[in-house]
Write an enzyme that holds these catalytic residues in place. Structure first.
Site, short mmCIF file in Angstrom:
data_model
loop_
_atom_site.label_atom_id
_atom_site.label_comp_id
_atom_site.label_asym_id
_atom_site.label_seq_id
_atom_site.Cartn_x
_atom_site.Cartn_y
_atom_site.Cartn_z
N CYS A 35 0.82 -1.21 0.00
CA CYS A 35 0.00 0.00 0.00
C CYS A 35 0.86 1.27 0.00
O CYS A 35 0.32 2.38 -0.03
CB CYS A 35 -0.92 0.02 1.22
SG CYS A 35 -2.06 -1.37 1.28
N CYS A 105 0.38 9.46 7.73
CA CYS A 105 1.72 9.09 8.17
C CYS A 105 1.86 9.25 9.69
O CYS A 105 2.50 8.43 10.36
CB CYS A 105 2.76 9.94 7.45
SG CYS A 105 2.81 9.69 5.66
#
Length: 286
Positions: A35, A105
């Site tokens: 991913c 993130c």
């Protein structure tokens, strides 16, 4: 091109604590290289069970590297319980900010840290149920099959970051960012989470006894206000109710926060006016 802050660029170009610790006290891997993002962290504790060393390896973009790097700096010296309170917002704030499209993130960093803490606690027979980690997310229903995102993860991230739109969920988790087949399901989850509360009945509060008024205020504080403050290391205590003036005491990090007055008005008073009585006022007791 992304508009990165100087801190993001510093941690990207000069990442701290890269690598792995041999025979670590705790470790975890989250994400999926297929991913585009993956992160592994390893942790060593000192004799006082504080994080003396932490290292990371990540496969991802500049934001992933910077988020992982600054996370290692944030938690050094903390106990595992203290580190467990670090959220993705703390990571993003430590970097100045991250582009909204890259907030996933910081979420990955939070999840890796919490998963490592669970790893340690499981090895030592300590309770860890209070930690909302990716492991428990797998018990949920997969909503985004492209990235393996469950309804549990969507709810957790939406709650921590106060997310209300599908676009925000995609930015913070990647869910819905590929084929788009799950967008309607994400919207249904958000609609359920943030359903408007029933309108406050003004006369119902006035007709209550003092004891029942206090109980109603206490309930909103316990369920709606205190959890939000505790995520940032603070808390709140109900001291008294005089007429329609609620006296409270801020505790923990909130007590010394320079934005305490804003917290009282926007969060505490706002929630009490919304869910208890529109005429309530809040005053702080030192």
């Amino acid at each position: 091109m992304w508009n990165y802050t100087d801190k993001v660029m510093d941690h990207f170009l000069n990442p701290r604590n890269v690598g792995t610790i041999e025979n670590p006290d705790a470790e975890a891997e989250v994400g999926n290289m297929t991913c585009g993002d993956a992160l592994k962290i390893t942790i060593r504790l000192d004799d006082e069970k504080r994080i003396s060393d932490i290292k990371f390896q990540t496969f991802g973009c500049a934001s992933a590297i910077a988020s992982s790097s600054v996370l290692t700096e944030l938690v050094k010296g903390l106990t595992l319980d203290e580190a467990a309170k670090i959220t993705n917002r703390n990571i993003a704030d430590a970097l100045g900010e991250l582009p909204e499209e890259k907030m996933h993130c910081s979420v990955m960093g939070m999840e890796a840290l919490q998963a490592a803490i669970v790893d340690y606690k499981k090895k030592h027979g300590e309770p860890y149920e209070e930690l909302e980690v990716d492991e428990t997310d797998h018990e949920g229903r997969i909503i985004c099959h492209c990235f393996g995102i469950t309804d549990a993860k969507i709810r957790k991230v939406a709650k921590i970051n106060n997310l209300h739109t599908v676009e925000e969920i995609t930015e913070y988790t990647k869910a819905g960012g590929a084929c788009g087949m799950c967008l309607d399901s994400i919207q249904e989850i958000l609609d359920e989470m943030w359903a408007e509360p029933a309108p406050v009945q003004e006369d119902s509060f006035d007709s209550l006894s003092l004891v029942k008024k206090i109980l109603r205020v206490q309930e909103v504080i316990d369920k709606e206000i205190k959890p939000a403050l505790e995520r940032d290391g603070g808390s709140i205590e109900l001291i008294d109710l005089e007429g329609k003036v609620v006296h409270v005491r801020l505790k923990g990090m909130c007590a010394a926060c320079p934005n305490a007055s804003l917290t009282l008005k926007k969060l505490v008073e706002g929630k009490l006016q919304e869910l208890v009585c529109a005429d309530l006022q809040v005053e702080e007791v030192k």
